[in-house]
Each structure stands twice: as structure tokens, then as C-alpha cells.
Design an enzyme around this catalytic site. Structure first.
Site, PDB file in Angstrom:
ATOM      1  NE  ARG A  63      55.579  33.544  36.744  1.00 44.41           N
ATOM      2  CZ  ARG A  63      55.759  33.243  38.027  1.00 44.41           C
ATOM      3  NH1 ARG A  63      56.982  33.312  38.553  1.00 44.41           N
ATOM      4  NH2 ARG A  63      54.759  32.881  38.792  1.00 44.41           N
ATOM      5  CG  HIS A  67      54.944  38.292  38.807  1.00 43.94           C
ATOM      6  ND1 HIS A  67      54.807  37.251  39.696  1.00 43.94           N
ATOM      7  CD2 HIS A  67      54.271  37.913  37.688  1.00 43.94           C
ATOM      8  CE1 HIS A  67      54.086  36.279  39.146  1.00 43.94           C
ATOM      9  NE2 HIS A  67      53.763  36.666  37.915  1.00 43.94           N
ATOM     10  CG  ASN A  95      56.129  37.080  43.171  1.00 40.27           C
ATOM     11  OD1 ASN A  95      55.853  36.957  41.986  1.00 40.27           O
ATOM     12  ND2 ASN A  95      55.955  38.214  43.828  1.00 40.27           N
ATOM     13  CG  HIS A 194      52.351  32.246  29.230  1.00 40.49           C
ATOM     14  ND1 HIS A 194      51.190  31.930  29.912  1.00 40.49           N
ATOM     15  CD2 HIS A 194      53.104  32.942  30.114  1.00 40.49           C
ATOM     16  CE1 HIS A 194      51.239  32.416  31.140  1.00 40.49           C
ATOM     17  NE2 HIS A 194      52.393  33.040  31.277  1.00 40.49           N
TER      18      HIS A 194
END
Length: 319
Positions: A63, A67, A95, A194
Site C-alpha cells: 500500500r 500510494h 494516508n 487486497h
């Protein structure tokens, strides 16, 4: 005259193509082979230790990398902490209170600095640590192109606008990924991250209480940990089947309408991504192959190379 303009336009296009190819060509797997030959061993050993202490870490690293790359490229800008005079990306809405793993990158950076001072970028360390976290969780490996440099700036506004949210529609997801040069198949493959990790109640409450395309027993069981009000920070696994393993159970869950986030289930909801989801649910090897290729593609988003940016000595601040 028209012919001259045509030739000029063609020449310009070739120059642009050469520039782009040259920029990406500067990323290569053996970039540190002579300047920091112990790099891979240092990162792998550090990740093994870190994962023993925190089983959520591999998902957090993916993640964090995602990001980073979706906000002005894979340049470690997400690692820059706010100061009295600098506003970074860590407190952008996607975030805030949710990204993790910055301390692990910093620990790895310190070990790398002890071996190869001012040589390896934080951006490359993040890319390698992300790959190693997937491998150590049972997922595929891939060759990581290296040679990224670190940004001296960050953009909270770009983080707020570029990162797709948990309530995104399929069309919004497709548009967000297309803006980064990633296609539908890469979108579906990368969403397979995920297959492990957790999400906060606040990000999926509306789905488990209001969405129609959710398996009722799964919805009720998830509601026990996510009430209609309160408990925003309560965590539930993104993959209820094998929450700590990197496998293709995420896609099988989607076929059963057990995607935790609205944006997850959008990938299998009578839309253009359905056939890809079915193929990944049927074959972990196909998913692993496409996921590895998509991670390389994502890692190539607008890297700083050559004399651009810098090699940060501490990942949380510019030199």
C-alpha cells in the site's frame, strides 16, 4: 511546406520517444551491482525480521509503494514527514492514520547506509522491500528495475486527488489507473494485493449495511466488528478466507460477493472486469504472472533518474 511540417513532427515524436525510453532504460536490475552488492541481502534479511514482528507488514508495504507511485511517480515522496515548514503526503486523506511501514523503510535505509553510504535511494529500497514482502508471504517474485532517485518535494493535494478511494466505482478506478498509464488488466491484477491486509470500519461501513451486491451472511458477520456508528478504527481482513497469505482467494471471494470494500466488489459486478476476475480466481499462476508484471509497470511510473532528485540519507527528510 505540409511535408516539411510532417517530417518535423515525426522528428519531434521520435525525440520524445527516445527521451522516454532513455529515462526508463536508466532503471535496470543491476544498477547497484558494483556500488552496493550487498543491497538485496540487506533488504531481504531486514524484511524477514520485520515480518516476524508484524505480520501485517507485507500488505502495508504494498500500500505504501502504491500510494507513492500514484502521486507524481515512484520517488519516495510519501516517506517525507511533515515539518513546521514542509507539508508532505502522509496527512492527505487517503494516508492519514492508515499508511504504515515508513519506520521499516527507515530501518532498512540505516542498514544500507552502513554498507553503502549515500548510494541507494529510499525509492529503490521501498520497491525492493515491497517485492520481498510479497515473496515472504507466499506470493510471486519479480525482477525489480533499480536506479530511482528520491524527490525533494511532495504533494498533499495530488495525494488527495490521485489515489482512488474505497467507495470508487469501476469507471472511476479505470480512469485513475489509466491516468498512470495502467490498463484494466493491470488494475484488476494490482487490486489482488487486497488478498492480505486489513481495512478500517469507516472505509467499508456503507458497503456492509447498504450495498445490495454483498453475500448476506458475510455482511452480518462483518457487521459484528463494524457497528452502524462508532468503531471507525476497528479492523477487518480484506480477504476473509486467507487473510495473511498472498494467494488468489481475493478473487474467489469476489465471485461469492464477499469483497470487503465497495471498490473491491466493483471488479466483479456485471462489468468489463468480470472475465479477468474469473480468470484469476481459476488460476493462481495466471494471477501471479500478471501481478508481477503489473508491479514492474507500476514501479516504472515517472521515476526520477540521472541527476534529478537526490539520494536521501534519511528517508523522512530531504538532505
Amino acid at each position: 511546406m505540409a511535408a516539411a511540417r510532417s517530417v518535423s513532427s515525426l522528428a519531434f515524436s521520435i525525440l520524445v520517444l527516445l527521451f522516454v525510453c532513455t529515462a526508463h532504460a536508466q532503471l535496470r536490475p543491476n544498477f547497484y551491482s558494483s556500488t552496493c552488492p550487498s543491497l538485496h541481502r540487506i533488504v531481504q534479511n531486514a524484511m524477514r525480521t520485520a515480518i516476524r514482528n508484524d505480520r501485517r507488514l507485507p500488505a502495508s508495504m504494498i500500500r505504501l509503494f502504491f500510494h507513492d507511485c500514484f502521486v507524481n511517480g515512484c520517488d519516495a515522496s510519501v516517506l517525507l514527514a511533515d515539518t513546521a515548514t514542509f507539508t508532505g503526503e502522509q496527512n492527505a486523506f487517503p494516508n492519514r492514520n492508515s499508511i504504515r511501514g515508513m519506520d521499516v523503510v527507515e530501518t532498512i535505509k540505516s542498514a544500507v547506509e552502513a554498507s553503502c553510504n549515500a548510494t541507494v535511494s529510499c525509492a529503490d529500497i521501498l520497491a525492493l522491500a515491497t517485492r520481498d514482502g510479497v515473496v515472504l508471504s507466499g506470493g510471486p517474485s519479480w525482477t525489480v528495475p533499480l536506479g530511482r532517485r528520491d524527490a525533494r518535494t511532495a504533494s498533499q493535494s495530488a495525494a488527495n486527488s490521485n489515489l482512488p478511494g474505497p467507495s470508487s466505482s469501476l469507471s472511476a478506478l479505470i480512469s485513475s489507473f489509466a491516468n498512470q498509464g495502467l490498463n484494466l488488466r493491470e488494475l484488476v491484477a494490482l487490486s489482488g494485493a487486497h488478498t492480505f491486509g486489513v481495512a478500517r470500519c469507516a472505509t467499508f461501513r456503507n458497503r456492509i449495511y447498504n450495498d445490495a451486491n454483498i453475500e448476506p451472511v458475510y455482511a452480518r458477520s462483518t457487521q459484528t466488528n463494524c457497528p452502524r456508528s462508532g468503531g471507525d478504527a476497528n479492523l477487518s481482513p480484506l480477504d476473509v478466507t486467507t487473510p495473511r497469505a498472498f494467494d488468489n482467494a481475493y478473487y474467489r471471494n469476489l465471485l461469492s460477493r464477499r469483497g470487503l470494500l465497495h471498490s473491491d466488489q466493483e471488479l466483479f459486478n456485471n462489468g468489463s472486469a468480470d472475465s479477468i476476475v474469473r480468470s484469476y480466481a481459476a488460476s493462481s499462476s495466471v494471477f501471479f504472472r500478471d501481478f508481477a508484471a503489473a508491479m514492474v509497470r507500476m514501479g516504472n511510473i515517472s521515476p526520477l533518474t540521472g541527476s534529478n532528485g537526490e539520494i536521501r540519507l534519511v528517508c523522512s527528510r530531504v538532505n
